[in-house]
Design an enzyme around this catalytic site. Structure first.
Site, PDB file in Angstrom:
ATOM      1  N   GLY A   1     -11.486   7.158   2.954  1.00 34.36           N
ATOM      2  CA  GLY A   1     -12.628   7.377   3.862  1.00 34.36           C
ATOM      3  C   GLY A   1     -12.996   8.848   3.911  1.00 34.36           C
ATOM      4  O   GLY A   1     -12.117   9.702   3.989  1.00 34.36           O
TER       5      GLY A   1
ATOM      6  N   ASP B   1      -4.881   9.639  12.735  1.00 32.95           N
ATOM      7  CA  ASP B   1      -3.767   8.683  12.813  1.00 32.95           C
ATOM      8  C   ASP B   1      -2.659   8.999  11.821  1.00 32.95           C
ATOM      9  O   ASP B   1      -2.039   8.100  11.266  1.00 32.95           O
ATOM     10  CB  ASP B   1      -4.295   7.254  12.579  1.00 32.95           C
TER      11      ASP B   1
ATOM     12  N   THR C   1      -9.158  12.644   7.829  1.00 31.63           N
ATOM     13  CA  THR C   1      -9.570  11.357   8.393  1.00 31.63           C
ATOM     14  C   THR C   1     -10.013  11.565   9.839  1.00 31.63           C
ATOM     15  O   THR C   1      -9.382  12.332  10.561  1.00 31.63           O
ATOM     16  CB  THR C   1      -8.446  10.294   8.347  1.00 31.63           C
TER      17      THR C   1
ATOM     18  N   ARG D   1     -12.787   3.890  -3.087  1.00 28.38           N
ATOM     19  CA  ARG D   1     -11.632   3.025  -2.875  1.00 28.38           C
ATOM     20  C   ARG D   1     -11.352   2.455  -4.264  1.00 28.38           C
ATOM     21  O   ARG D   1     -12.185   1.756  -4.834  1.00 28.38           O
ATOM     22  CB  ARG D   1     -11.975   1.904  -1.901  1.00 28.38           C
TER      23      ARG D   1
ATOM     24  N   ASP E   1      -9.796   9.528  12.237  1.00 22.81           N
ATOM     25  CA  ASP E   1      -8.990   8.768  13.216  1.00 22.81           C
ATOM     26  C   ASP E   1      -7.806   9.544  13.804  1.00 22.81           C
ATOM     27  O   ASP E   1      -7.226   9.111  14.794  1.00 22.81           O
ATOM     28  CB  ASP E   1      -8.434   7.488  12.569  1.00 22.81           C
TER      29      ASP E   1
ATOM     30  N   ARG F   1      -8.923   1.657  14.290  1.00 26.23           N
ATOM     31  CA  ARG F   1      -8.325   0.319  14.196  1.00 26.23           C
ATOM     32  C   ARG F   1      -6.908   0.306  14.725  1.00 26.23           C
ATOM     33  O   ARG F   1      -6.496  -0.613  15.394  1.00 26.23           O
ATOM     34  CB  ARG F   1      -8.331  -0.139  12.738  1.00 26.23           C
TER      35      ARG F   1
HETATM   36  P1  ADP Z   1      -7.407   6.406   3.198  1.00 23.06           P
HETATM   37  O1  ADP Z   1      -6.796   7.387   2.271  1.00 23.06           O
HETATM   38  O2  ADP Z   1      -8.592   6.952   3.928  1.00 23.06           O
HETATM   39  O3  ADP Z   1      -6.369   5.751   4.108  1.00 23.06           O
HETATM   40  P2  ADP Z   1      -7.529   3.941   1.527  1.00 23.06           P
HETATM   41  O4  ADP Z   1      -6.519   3.188   2.326  1.00 23.06           O
HETATM   42  O5  ADP Z   1      -8.733   3.238   1.065  1.00 23.06           O
HETATM   43  O6  ADP Z   1      -8.074   5.234   2.303  1.00 23.06           O
HETATM   44  O7  ADP Z   1      -6.784   4.531   0.258  1.00 23.06           O
HETATM   45  C1  ADP Z   1      -7.483   5.305  -0.690  1.00 23.06           C
HETATM   46  C2  ADP Z   1      -7.052   4.941  -2.082  1.00 23.06           C
HETATM   47  O8  ADP Z   1      -5.661   5.216  -2.258  1.00 23.06           O
HETATM   48  C3  ADP Z   1      -7.191   3.479  -2.437  1.00 23.06           C
HETATM   49  O9  ADP Z   1      -8.506   3.152  -2.812  1.00 23.06           O
HETATM   50  C4  ADP Z   1      -6.228   3.342  -3.601  1.00 23.06           C
HETATM   51  O10 ADP Z   1      -6.811   3.796  -4.804  1.00 23.06           O
HETATM   52  C5  ADP Z   1      -5.115   4.316  -3.209  1.00 23.06           C
HETATM   53  N1  ADP Z   1      -4.004   3.545  -2.595  1.00 23.06           N
HETATM   54  C6  ADP Z   1      -3.889   3.115  -1.341  1.00 23.06           C
HETATM   55  N2  ADP Z   1      -2.774   2.390  -1.163  1.00 23.06           N
HETATM   56  C7  ADP Z   1      -2.160   2.359  -2.373  1.00 23.06           C
HETATM   57  C8  ADP Z   1      -0.962   1.747  -2.887  1.00 23.06           C
HETATM   58  N3  ADP Z   1      -0.155   1.028  -2.107  1.00 23.06           N
HETATM   59  N4  ADP Z   1      -0.671   1.924  -4.187  1.00 23.06           N
HETATM   60  C9  ADP Z   1      -1.451   2.656  -5.003  1.00 23.06           C
HETATM   61  N5  ADP Z   1      -2.596   3.243  -4.584  1.00 23.06           N
HETATM   62  C10 ADP Z   1      -2.949   3.090  -3.301  1.00 23.06           C
END
Ligand code: ADP
Length: 323
Positions: A10, A129, A125, A71, A127, A171
Site C-alpha cells: 500500500g 500497525d 503505511t 501487489r 495504519d 483493519r
Molecule cells: P504491505 O507491504 O503494505 O503490507 P502487501 O501485504 O500487499 O502490502 O505486501 C506487499 C507485497 O509483498 C505483496 O504483493 C507480495 O509481493 C509480497 N509479500 C507479501 N507477503 C508475502 C509472502 N508471504 N511471501 C512472499 N512475498 C510476500
C-alpha cells in the site's frame, strides 16, 4: 557498492521523501543506487532505473510513490523469487532497501533467507500497525487528512442535528481511529482492539443526547469488533433511536493520498539516511524505526510478528472527554 531501492504494498505519503533520502545518501557515500519500479513486480520483470541525486528533485512534497507500487502474487512463489534473484545478480545489486508494510517485510525476509541478500526495511503505511517504531511513514499525514474530513462532516452534523458514523482505515489496528476520534472530538470511537458492544454504544449516545448534545460523530475503524460494518451499525442505531437522522461517511482512499506532513517528510528523510548507513555498517534483515526521537533497528522477524499496541490511556481520555 550498488544498492537497490523499491516501494511495495500500500502506498503512503512520505514514501517519496524516503526514496529521495536513500538515493541522496547513496550519492553522499559514493554508492551506486538503482531504483526498482513497481515493487517486487519490477524485480521479477527487471524494471529498473538508474538514480542520481537529481533524479529525486522535487519529490519530497509529493504523495504516493514515484517508483510505483504493486501487489505482486508471483513474488509469493519460489519461482517468482528465483527470477527476482536472477535480476539482482544481473544488475549487480548487493543490498536492497524495501519501503513498505508488514506484507512487504514478510516477502523481504523470505527472499533474504533464500538468497542471502542484505535487506533493510523502512516502514511506510498509514495504519501505523508495525512493531518496532512508534510512527510509520504516512501515518501523521493520514491523521491530518482524517481530522480535516471529520471537521467538515461536523459542520453538516451540527447544522442538521445529525448523527454521523465515519469509517476510517485500520483493519487490524485502531491507531488512526483512536487518535483522530480524540482529535476531532468524537462522541464514541470503535476500534479493533476493544469490543465496545452495540449496547454500550446506544447507552453512550443516549447519555450524550440527554446531556444536551444534538449532533454526534462516531468514528469507526474498518476492523471494528462489533461484527457489523459501519452501515449495519448505523442501521441498528437508527432503529433504536428513530428520532436521530443517521448518516454514514466512509472516508476510503482519500486517507492514503496527499502531500506528506512535515513530520512524515522529516521521519522519511531520517529513516532513509539511517537505512543506508546501517547497510554500510553491515546490518541486514532489520527494519528502521523511531523510538523516543531516536532511530533504532528491529529484526524484520520481530517487526512482522510483534504487535504495535495502541495506547490504552487514549480510550480513557476519550471516555472522559465525551461526557
Ligand atoms: P504491505 O507491504 O503494505 O503490507 P502487501 O501485504 O500487499 O502490502 O505486501 C506487499 C507485497 O509483498 C505483496 O504483493 C507480495 O509481493 C509480497 N509479500 C507479501 N507477503 C508475502 C509472502 N508471504 N511471501 C512472499 N512475498 C510476500
Amino acid at each position: 557498492m550498488r544498492i537497490g531501492v523499491l516501494t511495495s504494498g500500500g502506498d503512503a505519503p512520505g514514501m517519496n521523501a524516503a526514496v529521495r533520502a536513500v538515493v541522496r545518501t547513496c550519492a553522499f557515500y559514493k554508492i551506486d543506487c538503482l531504483a526498482i519500479l513497481k515493487g517486487y513486480q519490477g524485480l521479477i520483470e527487471d524494471n529498473t532505473k538508474q538514480m542520481n541525486p537529481r533524479s529525486v528533485n522535487n519529490i519530497i512534497n509529493k504523495g504516493g510513490t514515484v517508483l510505483k507500487s504493486a501487489r505482486c502474487l508471483e513474488f509469493r512463489t519460489k519461482e517468482g523469487r528465483q527470477k527476482a534473484f536472477e535480476n539482482i545478480k544481473k544488475n549487480k545489486i548487493q543490498a536492497l532497501v524495501v519501503i513498505g508494510g508488514d506484507g512487504s517485510f514478510t516477502g523481504a525476509m523470505i527472499f533474504q533467507s533464500e538468497f542471502n541478500i542484505p535487506i533493510i526495511g523502512i516502514p511506510g503505511t498509514i495504519d501505523n500497525d508495525i512493531y518496532g517504531t512508534s510512527h510509520t511513514i504516512g501515518y501523521d499525514t493520514a491523521l491530518n487528512t482524517v481530522i480535516d474530513a471529520i471537521d467538515k462532516i461536523r459542520d453538516t452534523a451540527i447544522s442538521h442535528n445529525r448523527l454521523f458514523f465515519v469509517e476510517v482505515m485500520g483493519r487490524d489496528a485502531g491507531h488512526l481511529a483512536l487518535n483522530t476520534g480524540i482529535g476531532a472530538g468524537a462522541e464514541e470511537i470503535l476500534i479493533p482492539e476493544e469490543n465496545m458492544g452495540l449496547n454500550r454504544l446506544l447507552e453512550s449516545l443516549e447519555r450524550s443526547e440527554k446531556s444536551g448534545k444534538s449532533s454526534s460523530i462516531v468514528v469507526i475503524a474498518e476492523g471494528g469488533k462489533t461484527g457489523k460494518n459501519v452501515f449495519e451499525i448505523a442501521e441498528y442505531v437508527e432503529k433504536n433511536m428513530p428520532h436521530y437522522e443517521v448518516r454514514v461517511s466512509v472516508l476510503g482512499h482519500i486517507q492514503r493520498g496527499g502531500s506528506p506532513s512535515c513530520f512524515d517528510r522529516v521521519l522519511a528523510s531520517r529513516m532513509g539516511v539511517y537505512a543506508v548507513e546501517s547497510l554500510l555498517k553491515g546490518k541486514s534483515n532489520v527494519m528502521v524505526g523511531i523510538k523516543e526521537d531516536d532511530m533504532i533497528l528491529t529484526s524484520l522477524d520481530k517487526a512482522i510478528k510483534g504487535k504495535s499496541e495502541i495506547n490504552k490511556n487514549l480510550i480513557r481520555v476519550s471516555d472522559i472527554l465525551s461526557i
